[in-house]
Write a protein that holds these residues in place. Sequence first.
Motif, PDB file in Angstrom:
ATOM      1  N   VAL A  83      36.879  62.157 125.623  1.00  0.00           N
ATOM      2  CA  VAL A  83      37.195  61.537 126.918  1.00  0.00           C
ATOM      3  C   VAL A  83      37.318  60.021 126.760  1.00  0.00           C
ATOM      4  O   VAL A  83      38.247  59.403 127.299  1.00  0.00           O
ATOM      5  CB  VAL A  83      36.123  61.901 127.971  1.00  0.00           C
ATOM      6  CG1 VAL A  83      36.262  61.049 129.212  1.00  0.00           C
ATOM      7  CG2 VAL A  83      36.207  63.374 128.311  1.00  0.00           C
ATOM      8  N   ILE A  84      36.423  59.415 126.001  1.00  0.00           N
ATOM      9  CA  ILE A  84      36.482  57.966 125.786  1.00  0.00           C
ATOM     10  C   ILE A  84      37.758  57.587 125.049  1.00  0.00           C
ATOM     11  O   ILE A  84      38.443  56.630 125.433  1.00  0.00           O
ATOM     12  CB  ILE A  84      35.241  57.480 125.016  1.00  0.00           C
ATOM     13  CG1 ILE A  84      34.002  57.583 125.914  1.00  0.00           C
ATOM     14  CG2 ILE A  84      35.417  56.048 124.520  1.00  0.00           C
ATOM     15  CD1 ILE A  84      32.697  57.335 125.190  1.00  0.00           C
TER      16      ILE A  84
ATOM     17  N   MET B 248      40.556  59.235 124.983  1.00  0.00           N
ATOM     18  CA  MET B 248      41.701  59.434 125.872  1.00  0.00           C
ATOM     19  C   MET B 248      41.826  58.264 126.843  1.00  0.00           C
ATOM     20  O   MET B 248      42.943  57.834 127.148  1.00  0.00           O
ATOM     21  CB  MET B 248      41.551  60.751 126.630  1.00  0.00           C
ATOM     22  CG  MET B 248      41.772  61.965 125.758  1.00  0.00           C
ATOM     23  SD  MET B 248      41.364  63.540 126.536  1.00  0.00           S
ATOM     24  CE  MET B 248      42.206  63.478 128.071  1.00  0.00           C
ATOM     25  N   GLN B 249      40.716  57.736 127.318  1.00  0.00           N
ATOM     26  CA  GLN B 249      40.753  56.589 128.220  1.00  0.00           C
ATOM     27  C   GLN B 249      41.259  55.344 127.508  1.00  0.00           C
ATOM     28  O   GLN B 249      42.002  54.553 128.076  1.00  0.00           O
ATOM     29  CB  GLN B 249      39.360  56.327 128.805  1.00  0.00           C
ATOM     30  CG  GLN B 249      38.890  57.400 129.751  1.00  0.00           C
ATOM     31  CD  GLN B 249      39.765  57.490 130.989  1.00  0.00           C
ATOM     32  OE1 GLN B 249      40.203  56.482 131.523  1.00  0.00           O
ATOM     33  NE2 GLN B 249      40.026  58.705 131.420  1.00  0.00           N
ATOM     34  N   VAL B 250      40.844  55.155 126.268  1.00  0.00           N
ATOM     35  CA  VAL B 250      41.268  53.973 125.508  1.00  0.00           C
ATOM     36  C   VAL B 250      42.772  54.020 125.245  1.00  0.00           C
ATOM     37  O   VAL B 250      43.473  53.034 125.426  1.00  0.00           O
ATOM     38  CB  VAL B 250      40.480  53.867 124.191  1.00  0.00           C
ATOM     39  CG1 VAL B 250      41.113  52.851 123.249  1.00  0.00           C
ATOM     40  CG2 VAL B 250      39.031  53.499 124.467  1.00  0.00           C
ATOM     41  N   TYR B 251      43.270  55.172 124.841  1.00  0.00           N
ATOM     42  CA  TYR B 251      44.694  55.258 124.506  1.00  0.00           C
ATOM     43  C   TYR B 251      45.593  55.297 125.723  1.00  0.00           C
ATOM     44  O   TYR B 251      46.779  55.025 125.625  1.00  0.00           O
ATOM     45  CB  TYR B 251      44.959  56.456 123.591  1.00  0.00           C
ATOM     46  CG  TYR B 251      44.505  56.194 122.190  1.00  0.00           C
ATOM     47  CD1 TYR B 251      45.055  55.165 121.444  1.00  0.00           C
ATOM     48  CD2 TYR B 251      43.495  56.959 121.614  1.00  0.00           C
ATOM     49  CE1 TYR B 251      44.629  54.906 120.159  1.00  0.00           C
ATOM     50  CE2 TYR B 251      43.068  56.713 120.316  1.00  0.00           C
ATOM     51  CZ  TYR B 251      43.638  55.675 119.600  1.00  0.00           C
ATOM     52  OH  TYR B 251      43.210  55.417 118.333  1.00  0.00           O
ATOM     53  N   ASN B 252      45.064  55.620 126.885  1.00  0.00           N
ATOM     54  CA  ASN B 252      45.856  55.597 128.105  1.00  0.00           C
ATOM     55  C   ASN B 252      45.707  54.317 128.890  1.00  0.00           C
ATOM     56  O   ASN B 252      46.253  54.162 129.963  1.00  0.00           O
ATOM     57  CB  ASN B 252      45.474  56.786 128.994  1.00  0.00           C
ATOM     58  CG  ASN B 252      45.944  58.096 128.420  1.00  0.00           C
ATOM     59  OD1 ASN B 252      46.933  58.151 127.705  1.00  0.00           O
ATOM     60  ND2 ASN B 252      45.227  59.165 128.723  1.00  0.00           N
ATOM     61  N   SER B 253      44.959  53.375 128.333  1.00  0.00           N
ATOM     62  CA  SER B 253      44.679  52.121 129.010  1.00  0.00           C
ATOM     63  C   SER B 253      45.875  51.170 128.909  1.00  0.00           C
ATOM     64  O   SER B 253      46.642  51.191 127.958  1.00  0.00           O
ATOM     65  CB  SER B 253      43.452  51.464 128.393  1.00  0.00           C
ATOM     66  OG  SER B 253      43.230  50.207 128.976  1.00  0.00           O
TER      67      SER B 253
END
Length: 80
Positions: free
Chosen positions: A68-69, A71-76
């Motif tokens: 989840v972390i 995915m959040q970093v790469y979608n930021s």
Amino acid sequence: MGKHNNKPLSVRNWITILVVQSIPLVGFVTLLYWAFSNSSNVNRRNYSIAVLISFISHTIIVAMVLLVILMQVYNSEYLW
């Protein structure tokens, strides 16, 4: 079929289990042996099975959190 040993473990046995378990890789292999050995003490076997189940469930939870972390970093929007 192996001989079942239902005798309670002494404090000395428990300390030995905890010390062996704290050694990286050796502790894991020993837990596997105690968990799947028919000749092992029933209390030691049940403890080993519980520790392995706990290890597997914690590993899955940590992997999910890391996923989840990531995915959040790469979608930021703020990628460097």
